[in-house]
Design a protein around this motif. Structure first.
Motif, short mmCIF file in Angstrom:
data_model
loop_
_atom_site.label_atom_id
_atom_site.label_comp_id
_atom_site.label_asym_id
_atom_site.label_seq_id
_atom_site.Cartn_x
_atom_site.Cartn_y
_atom_site.Cartn_z
N ASP A 59 0.81 -1.21 0.00
CA ASP A 59 0.00 0.00 0.00
C ASP A 59 0.85 1.26 0.00
N GLU A 60 2.14 1.16 0.23
CA GLU A 60 3.03 2.33 0.23
C GLU A 60 3.50 2.60 -1.19
N PRO A 61 3.31 3.81 -1.67
CA PRO A 61 3.77 4.14 -3.02
C PRO A 61 5.28 4.00 -3.14
N THR A 62 5.72 3.55 -4.28
CA THR A 62 7.15 3.44 -4.53
C THR A 62 7.68 4.82 -4.93
N ALA A 63 8.98 4.96 -4.86
CA ALA A 63 9.61 6.22 -5.30
C ALA A 63 9.33 6.45 -6.79
N GLY A 64 9.33 5.38 -7.56
CA GLY A 64 9.04 5.50 -8.99
C GLY A 64 7.62 5.97 -9.26
N GLU A 98 -1.73 4.96 -5.34
CA GLU A 98 -1.90 6.23 -6.06
C GLU A 98 -2.72 7.21 -5.22
N GLN A 99 -3.76 6.72 -4.56
CA GLN A 99 -4.56 7.62 -3.73
C GLN A 99 -3.70 8.25 -2.65
N LYS A 100 -2.78 7.48 -2.07
CA LYS A 100 -1.91 8.02 -1.02
C LYS A 100 -1.05 9.16 -1.57
N ILE A 101 -0.57 8.99 -2.79
CA ILE A 101 0.24 10.06 -3.40
C ILE A 101 -0.60 11.32 -3.54
N TRP A 102 -1.83 11.18 -4.05
CA TRP A 102 -2.71 12.34 -4.20
C TRP A 102 -3.08 12.93 -2.85
N ASP A 103 -3.30 12.07 -1.87
CA ASP A 103 -3.65 12.55 -0.54
C ASP A 103 -2.48 13.34 0.06
N ARG A 106 5.77 7.78 -7.19
CA ARG A 106 5.72 9.19 -6.80
C ARG A 106 6.34 10.07 -7.89
N LYS A 107 7.45 9.62 -8.45
CA LYS A 107 8.13 10.40 -9.48
C LYS A 107 7.28 10.48 -10.75
N THR A 108 6.60 9.42 -11.09
CA THR A 108 5.75 9.42 -12.28
C THR A 108 4.69 10.51 -12.19
N ILE A 109 4.04 10.60 -11.04
CA ILE A 109 3.00 11.62 -10.87
C ILE A 109 3.63 13.01 -10.78
N ALA A 110 4.74 13.13 -10.06
CA ALA A 110 5.42 14.43 -9.96
C ALA A 110 5.85 14.93 -11.33
N ASP A 111 6.41 14.04 -12.15
CA ASP A 111 6.84 14.43 -13.50
C ASP A 111 5.65 14.86 -14.35
N CYS A 112 4.54 14.14 -14.23
CA CYS A 112 3.34 14.49 -14.98
C CYS A 112 2.84 15.87 -14.58
N LEU A 113 2.80 16.12 -13.27
CA LEU A 113 2.36 17.44 -12.79
C LEU A 113 3.31 18.53 -13.26
N ALA A 114 4.61 18.26 -13.23
CA ALA A 114 5.59 19.25 -13.65
C ALA A 114 5.42 19.61 -15.13
N MET A 115 5.07 18.63 -15.93
CA MET A 115 4.86 18.88 -17.36
C MET A 115 3.60 19.73 -17.59
#
Length: 162
Positions: free
Chosen positions: A23-28, A77-82, A30-39
């Motif tokens: 249930d814990e997001p991986t670093a990868g 993924e929900q945890k990342i958004w949360d 987290r990075k995928t969503i961060a990169d998407c948001l940055a774009m």
């Protein structure tokens, strides 16, 4: 029958630490969503919304996917958004220190949103109650709704820069 229930219960207890790790997001992730948001920084909510599901939508297609792995993936993924939501909400409240009325309004809106999200996602849980799809549908709702609110909170935070 009691022995089967006991054995199943023991199996769940034995597996729970492994499930918790899933249930814990991986670093990868987290990075995928961060990169998407940055774009999509500075773009409209709709453009940033394309980042919602970038992790969870592919979970049913993973090799060996089943209800448990799909729900665990959605939860990650929900945890990342949360985490984003909490970060941006906290930052918005800090910036509203000099405007207590707006800060109170934001707090009230967030509390109302939480009630809305829970009621909205409870619908999906109830709609498919008794079936394995209930947890998938409810998890998908929580993930998507939390992502939408996180992005909305980011736009609120960006608005405070003006």
């Amino acid at each position: 029958m009691d022995r089967i229930a006991l054995a199943f219960g023991l199996l769940l207890i034995a597996c729970s630490p492994a499930l918790a790790q899933d249930d814990e997001p991986t670093a990868g992730e987290r990075k995928t969503i961060a990169d998407c948001l940055a774009m999509n920084t500075g773009d409209e909510i709709k453009a940033m919304g394309a980042c919602i599901g970038i992790i969870g939508d592919r979970c049913p297609d993973e090799p060996g996917a089943n209800t448990m792995t799909i729900v665990a993936c959605q939860m990650r993924e929900q945890k990342i958004w949360d985490d984003y939501l909490n970060e941006w909400y906290g930052e918005a409240l800090k910036r509203l220190n000099d405007d207590p009325g707006a800060a109170t309004a934001l707090k009230d809106a967030q509390r109302a949103w939480i009630q809305f999200r829970d009621a909205k996602c409870d619908y999906w849980e109830t709609r498919y109650e008794g079936g394995t799809f209930a947890s998938v549908a409810a998890g998908n709702c929580m993930r998507a709704t939390t992502g939408e609110r996180a992005i909305e909170m980011r736009t609120i935070l960006e608005d405070l820069d003006h």
